[in-house]
Design a protein around this motif. Structure first.
Motif, PDB file in Angstrom:
ATOM      1  N   PHE A 119       0.808  -1.214   0.000  1.00 10.03           N
ATOM      2  CA  PHE A 119       0.000   0.000   0.000  1.00 10.03           C
ATOM      3  C   PHE A 119       0.844   1.269   0.000  1.00 10.03           C
ATOM      4  N   LEU A 120       1.989   1.257   0.696  1.00 14.99           N
ATOM      5  CA  LEU A 120       2.805   2.471   0.772  1.00 14.99           C
ATOM      6  C   LEU A 120       3.764   2.621  -0.396  1.00 14.99           C
ATOM      7  N   PHE A 121       4.391   1.528  -0.807  1.00 17.01           N
ATOM      8  CA  PHE A 121       5.438   1.626  -1.815  1.00 17.01           C
ATOM      9  C   PHE A 121       4.953   1.245  -3.220  1.00 17.01           C
ATOM     10  N   ALA A 147       9.854  -0.090  12.607  1.00 20.41           N
ATOM     11  CA  ALA A 147      10.823   1.004  12.521  1.00 20.41           C
ATOM     12  C   ALA A 147      11.493   1.037  11.153  1.00 20.41           C
ATOM     13  N   ILE A 148      11.874  -0.102  10.645  1.00 19.32           N
ATOM     14  CA  ILE A 148      12.514  -0.162   9.319  1.00 19.32           C
ATOM     15  C   ILE A 148      11.557   0.316   8.237  1.00 19.32           C
ATOM     16  N   TRP A 173       9.929   4.381   4.411  1.00 18.60           N
ATOM     17  CA  TRP A 173       8.875   5.233   3.859  1.00 18.60           C
ATOM     18  C   TRP A 173       9.294   6.695   3.896  1.00 18.60           C
ATOM     19  N   PHE A 174       9.935   7.116   5.008  1.00 22.62           N
ATOM     20  CA  PHE A 174      10.409   8.493   5.129  1.00 22.62           C
ATOM     21  C   PHE A 174      11.449   8.798   4.060  1.00 22.62           C
ATOM     22  N   ILE A 175      12.383   7.888   3.859  1.00 22.17           N
ATOM     23  CA  ILE A 175      13.422   8.083   2.840  1.00 22.17           C
ATOM     24  C   ILE A 175      12.810   8.100   1.442  1.00 22.17           C
ATOM     25  N   ILE A 235      15.825  11.450  -0.205  1.00 22.02           N
ATOM     26  CA  ILE A 235      17.153  11.786   0.302  1.00 22.02           C
ATOM     27  C   ILE A 235      18.241  11.040  -0.465  1.00 22.02           C
ATOM     28  N   TYR A 236      17.941   9.854  -0.901  1.00 22.74           N
ATOM     29  CA  TYR A 236      18.950   8.998  -1.514  1.00 22.74           C
ATOM     30  C   TYR A 236      19.305   9.415  -2.942  1.00 22.74           C
ATOM     31  N   ALA A 237      18.660  10.409  -3.513  1.00 21.21           N
ATOM     32  CA  ALA A 237      18.854  10.760  -4.918  1.00 21.21           C
ATOM     33  C   ALA A 237      20.291  11.208  -5.207  1.00 21.21           C
ATOM     34  N   ILE A 238      20.767  12.208  -4.502  1.00 18.99           N
ATOM     35  CA  ILE A 238      22.117  12.706  -4.748  1.00 18.99           C
ATOM     36  C   ILE A 238      22.809  12.852  -3.398  1.00 18.99           C
TER      37      ILE A 238
END
Length: 167
Positions: A71-73, A124-125, A130-132, A137-140
């Protein structure tokens, strides 16, 4: 064989899946009847209850985590849910835990604390992922990957420590 192939094979036999998953709360109900009423009689059955808890919670936690992921991803619609694979294990887990809770508190079941810690870690994971995913954030980044992994593990330890302090 992929996970999709396994799910399709299980979806092709919903009656077998229903019988296997309904056997767990049925077993808990029967053990509740046979275990007696005194504390000593119930205490003898605590390892059987532990097996039932793990048999119910492992597929239930997997289905719950899979639902959150889908549902989230993956943005799966609720109308496309496979009830036998995505809902029935969760209902089995809830029913089994409710039946066992009537007879024996969870803190007397061996290994139940590890199971709840595992569920906290999964939550937690999934929250961090989901936050990332939402903030991108992981783009650059010019930070080495090992620093990101160490930071991720440190964040998990902080979350687990905070969870233990709260509860």
């Amino acid at each position: 064989m992929t996970l999709r192939d396994v799910f399709e094979a299980l979806s092709g036999q919903p009656l077998l899946l229903f019988l296997l998953l309904s056997a767990i709360p049925t077993g808990a109900f029967l053990i509740n009847l046979w275990s007696g009423e005194t504390a000593e009689d119930i205490w003898k059955w605590r390892y059987v209850y532990a097996v039932l808890v793990y048999l119910a919670c492992i597929p239930g936690i997997f289905a719950f985590t899979l639902n959150i992921y889908l549902f989230l991803f993956e943005r799966q619609s609720i109308w496309d849910m496979n009830l036998a694979l995505q809902v029935l294990p969760i209902l089995t887990m809830i029913a089994t835990l409710m039946l066992i809770r009537r007879k024996l508190p969870f803190n007397y079941i061996p290994g139940f604390g590890k199971l709840s810690s595992f569920l906290t870690l999964i939550a937690a994971i999934m929250g961090i992922m989901w936050f990332i995913d939402r903030t991108r954030i992981y783009a650059i980044t010019y930070v080495p990957f090992t620093y990101i992994v160490v930071g991720f593990v440190a964040l998990l330890l902080v979350i687990r420590f905070a969870w233990n302090r709260i509860f």
